[in-house]
Design a protein around this motif. Structure first.
Motif, PDB file in Angstrom:
ATOM      1  N   HIS A  93       0.831  -1.210   0.000  1.00 57.76           N
ATOM      2  CA  HIS A  93       0.000   0.000   0.000  1.00 57.76           C
ATOM      3  C   HIS A  93       0.859   1.252   0.000  1.00 57.76           C
ATOM      4  N   TRP A  94       1.869   1.286   0.851  1.00 54.25           N
ATOM      5  CA  TRP A  94       2.731   2.478   0.947  1.00 54.25           C
ATOM      6  C   TRP A  94       3.535   2.692  -0.329  1.00 54.25           C
ATOM      7  N   LEU A  95       4.079   1.611  -0.882  1.00 50.13           N
ATOM      8  CA  LEU A  95       4.915   1.749  -2.078  1.00 50.13           C
ATOM      9  C   LEU A  95       4.110   2.277  -3.260  1.00 50.13           C
ATOM     10  N   LEU A  96       2.904   1.790  -3.429  1.00 51.62           N
ATOM     11  CA  LEU A  96       2.056   2.260  -4.520  1.00 51.62           C
ATOM     12  C   LEU A  96       1.808   3.762  -4.403  1.00 51.62           C
ATOM     13  N   ASN A  97       1.503   4.223  -3.197  1.00 51.84           N
ATOM     14  CA  ASN A  97       1.256   5.651  -2.991  1.00 51.84           C
ATOM     15  C   ASN A  97       2.493   6.485  -3.299  1.00 51.84           C
ATOM     16  N   THR A  98       3.650   6.003  -2.861  1.00 59.57           N
ATOM     17  CA  THR A  98       4.899   6.730  -3.121  1.00 59.57           C
ATOM     18  C   THR A  98       5.236   6.753  -4.599  1.00 59.57           C
ATOM     19  N   MET A  99       5.099   5.617  -5.278  1.00 56.94           N
ATOM     20  CA  MET A  99       5.445   5.550  -6.693  1.00 56.94           C
ATOM     21  C   MET A  99       4.512   6.418  -7.532  1.00 56.94           C
ATOM     22  N   LEU A 100       3.248   6.507  -7.147  1.00 56.97           N
ATOM     23  CA  LEU A 100       2.315   7.371  -7.867  1.00 56.97           C
ATOM     24  C   LEU A 100       2.784   8.823  -7.810  1.00 56.97           C
ATOM     25  N   LEU A 101       3.134   9.272  -6.606  1.00 58.08           N
ATOM     26  CA  LEU A 101       3.547  10.660  -6.436  1.00 58.08           C
ATOM     27  C   LEU A 101       4.915  10.913  -7.064  1.00 58.08           C
ATOM     28  N   MET A 102       5.868  10.021  -6.816  1.00 58.58           N
ATOM     29  CA  MET A 102       7.220  10.224  -7.332  1.00 58.58           C
ATOM     30  C   MET A 102       7.243  10.173  -8.855  1.00 58.58           C
ATOM     31  N   SER A 103       6.508   9.242  -9.444  1.00 57.89           N
ATOM     32  CA  SER A 103       6.486   9.123 -10.903  1.00 57.89           C
ATOM     33  C   SER A 103       5.916  10.376 -11.544  1.00 57.89           C
ATOM     34  N   ALA A 104       4.809  10.861 -10.997  1.00 53.52           N
ATOM     35  CA  ALA A 104       4.196  12.064 -11.553  1.00 53.52           C
ATOM     36  C   ALA A 104       5.150  13.250 -11.469  1.00 53.52           C
ATOM     37  N   GLY A 105       5.795  13.425 -10.315  1.00 52.92           N
ATOM     38  CA  GLY A 105       6.689  14.563 -10.137  1.00 52.92           C
ATOM     39  C   GLY A 105       7.936  14.495 -10.999  1.00 52.92           C
ATOM     40  N   LEU A 106       8.573  13.316 -11.064  1.00 52.66           N
ATOM     41  CA  LEU A 106       9.819  13.192 -11.821  1.00 52.66           C
ATOM     42  C   LEU A 106       9.577  13.222 -13.325  1.00 52.66           C
ATOM     43  N   VAL A 301      14.294  -0.290  -5.974  1.00 47.84           N
ATOM     44  CA  VAL A 301      13.801   0.660  -6.979  1.00 47.84           C
ATOM     45  C   VAL A 301      14.951   1.442  -7.601  1.00 47.84           C
ATOM     46  N   VAL A 302      15.869   1.943  -6.760  1.00 50.57           N
ATOM     47  CA  VAL A 302      16.994   2.735  -7.264  1.00 50.57           C
ATOM     48  C   VAL A 302      17.908   1.895  -8.145  1.00 50.57           C
ATOM     49  N   ILE A 303      18.228   0.678  -7.696  1.00 47.25           N
ATOM     50  CA  ILE A 303      19.149  -0.177  -8.452  1.00 47.25           C
ATOM     51  C   ILE A 303      18.527  -0.606  -9.780  1.00 47.25           C
ATOM     52  N   VAL A 304      17.253  -0.928  -9.780  1.00 44.71           N
ATOM     53  CA  VAL A 304      16.585  -1.324 -11.021  1.00 44.71           C
ATOM     54  C   VAL A 304      16.554  -0.158 -12.000  1.00 44.71           C
ATOM     55  N   MET A 305      16.286   1.049 -11.502  1.00 38.85           N
ATOM     56  CA  MET A 305      16.266   2.212 -12.383  1.00 38.85           C
ATOM     57  C   MET A 305      17.657   2.492 -12.949  1.00 38.85           C
ATOM     58  N   ASN A 306      18.699   2.295 -12.144  1.00 34.17           N
ATOM     59  CA  ASN A 306      20.060   2.453 -12.657  1.00 34.17           C
ATOM     60  C   ASN A 306      20.355   1.444 -13.757  1.00 34.17           C
ATOM     61  N   LEU A 307      19.889   0.216 -13.563  1.00 35.19           N
ATOM     62  CA  LEU A 307      20.087  -0.822 -14.570  1.00 35.19           C
ATOM     63  C   LEU A 307      19.372  -0.470 -15.870  1.00 35.19           C
ATOM     64  N   LEU A 308      18.126  -0.025 -15.761  1.00 34.76           N
ATOM     65  CA  LEU A 308      17.376   0.357 -16.954  1.00 34.76           C
ATOM     66  C   LEU A 308      18.015   1.554 -17.654  1.00 34.76           C
ATOM     67  N   THR A 309      18.586   2.470 -16.863  1.00 36.30           N
ATOM     68  CA  THR A 309      19.274   3.618 -17.458  1.00 36.30           C
ATOM     69  C   THR A 309      20.452   3.176 -18.299  1.00 36.30           C
ATOM     70  N   ASP A 310      21.255   2.252 -17.762  1.00 40.75           N
ATOM     71  CA  ASP A 310      22.405   1.748 -18.514  1.00 40.75           C
ATOM     72  C   ASP A 310      21.977   1.051 -19.804  1.00 40.75           C
ATOM     73  N   LEU A 311      20.928   0.237 -19.704  1.00 45.09           N
ATOM     74  CA  LEU A 311      20.481  -0.518 -20.879  1.00 45.09           C
ATOM     75  C   LEU A 311      19.865   0.391 -21.943  1.00 45.09           C
ATOM     76  N   SER A 312      19.298   1.505 -21.513  1.00 46.99           N
ATOM     77  CA  SER A 312      18.652   2.397 -22.478  1.00 46.99           C
ATOM     78  C   SER A 312      19.659   3.108 -23.379  1.00 46.99           C
ATOM     79  N   TYR A 313      20.936   3.114 -22.983  1.00 48.33           N
ATOM     80  CA  TYR A 313      21.946   3.780 -23.809  1.00 48.33           C
ATOM     81  C   TYR A 313      21.982   3.218 -25.228  1.00 48.33           C
ATOM     82  N   SER A 314      21.919   1.896 -25.338  1.00 46.68           N
ATOM     83  CA  SER A 314      22.053   1.275 -26.658  1.00 46.68           C
ATOM     84  C   SER A 314      20.894   1.620 -27.584  1.00 46.68           C
ATOM     85  N   PHE A 315      19.747   1.991 -26.993  1.00 50.37           N
ATOM     86  CA  PHE A 315      18.594   2.344 -27.821  1.00 50.37           C
ATOM     87  C   PHE A 315      18.638   3.807 -28.241  1.00 50.37           C
TER      88      PHE A 315
END
Length: 325
Positions: A93-106, A301-315
């Motif tokens: 419940h808490w994570l969903l609420n945080t991700m909703l707010l953080m995603s919208a803001g970022l 969450v932070v580590i997964v986003m870092n991983l996705l950032t690295d992989l997105s370079y090739s695209f």
């Protein structure tokens, strides 16, 4: 590419293991007795022993560690010391609420920052360039709670246009997550904290995009595109901006890390029921299962986003090659 992905996955897993170990040790080094939260001194010794056994507090430290790792791997983080509820239910419940707010803001911060950065580079030295640079640096330097309080005073207390706290109005019926997300009431509650987050972090993608665009606009391939007679807008957005985005992708993962820390302040000011306030409360109450799982989940969450950032370079840039396929 396959080899690179394998190496990055292995590195991420090792990092997560290190985070798990640090969290286990750190919370047990904190002063205070966690049993005081769940075991009253007024209970007889037999009742206290049963409660300690139920929460696994009677085990030696090394056995508690292996139970802790097992719970992490199985996503069954035990029960909260303070409420007795399963930690997994609370975190979901808490994570969903945080991700909703953080995603919208970022997302708003990155989109606005990238667009402003492109326009600032195209009109270097103009009024937009100077005003946006000064405004971005002011917002970046200001503490998040100051921006939040100013917005609350202006739009909630003076103009009375937007709600000041919570996700929905008090007494609202729970009709499911989708009904809440599509309701006008939720969107009105989302506006002020979203603007606060975007104001705090918009300067980084904006200035990085501006500097990267200025460098790319002087490249040979941009001059060649202009010589071919392409429209200025196509040269700017279709050729220069795509290559300049690499720098923004790099800093996006860093912004996410800072945003997770700043989320605690913003959620507190706006009384947003997310992970930020829950993490602080659990740490102060020595609620080890909740605190460890909450901090670990945010690290994931932070580590997964870092991983996705690295992989997105090739695209974004086909010239980049990682390993072999």
């Amino acid at each position: 590419m396959t080899l690179y992905i394998a190496r990055r996955l292995t590195s991420s897993l090792i990092t997560l293991l290190g985070v798990a170990v640090i969290l286990f040790v750190l919370f047990r080094l904190m002063p205070g007795d966690p049993t005081a939260q769940v075991i009253s001194p007024a209970l007889d010794q037999a009742a206290q022993a049963r409660l300690k056994h139920a929460f696994g507090l009677d085990l030696p430290m090394w056995q508690q560690f292996f139970v802790y790792i097992k719970n992490m791997l199985s996503l069954q983080w035990g029960q909260s010391f303070t409420t007795g509820q399963p930690v997994a239910d609370l975190l979901g419940h808490w994570l969903l609420n945080t991700m909703l707010l953080m995603s919208a803001g970022l997302v708003l911060a990155v989109v606005v920052g990238v667009l402003l950065g492109i326009l600032m580079a195209a009109r270097r030295g103009g009024a937009l360039d100077h005003v946006a640079t000064v405004a971005g640096l002011v917002f970046q330097a200001a503490p998040p709670f100051v921006i939040a309080i100013v917005l609350l005073i202006a739009f909630s207390y003076k103009l009375e246009l937007l709600p000041s706290s919570g996700m929905v109005a008090a007494g609202t019926d729970d009709n499911g997550i989708w009904a809440m997300l599509t309701s006008a009431d939720f969107l009105r509650h989302l506006i002020l904290p979203t603007i606060t987050i975007s104001a705090v972090y918009v300067a980084t993608p904006m200035l990085v995009m501006r500097d990267s665009m200025l460098e790319v606009l002087g490249s040979d391939f941009v001059e060649f595109a202009r010589a071919k007679g392409l429209k200025p807008s196509r040269v700017l957005f279709g050729h220069a901006a795509r290559n300049a985005l690499l720098a923004v992708v790099t800093v996006s993962s860093l912004i996410l890390g800072f945003a997770i820390g700043g989320q605690i302040v913003i959620e507190t000011v706006f009384s947003w029921p997310g992970m930020g306030k829950a993490m602080v409360d659990a740490a102060l109450q020595h609620d080890y299962p909740v605190a460890q799982a909450a901090f670990f989940l945010m690290a994931v969450v932070v580590i997964v986003m870092n991983l996705l950032t690295d992989l997105s370079y090739s695209f974004l840039d086909p010239r980049i090659r990682f390993g072999t396929t």
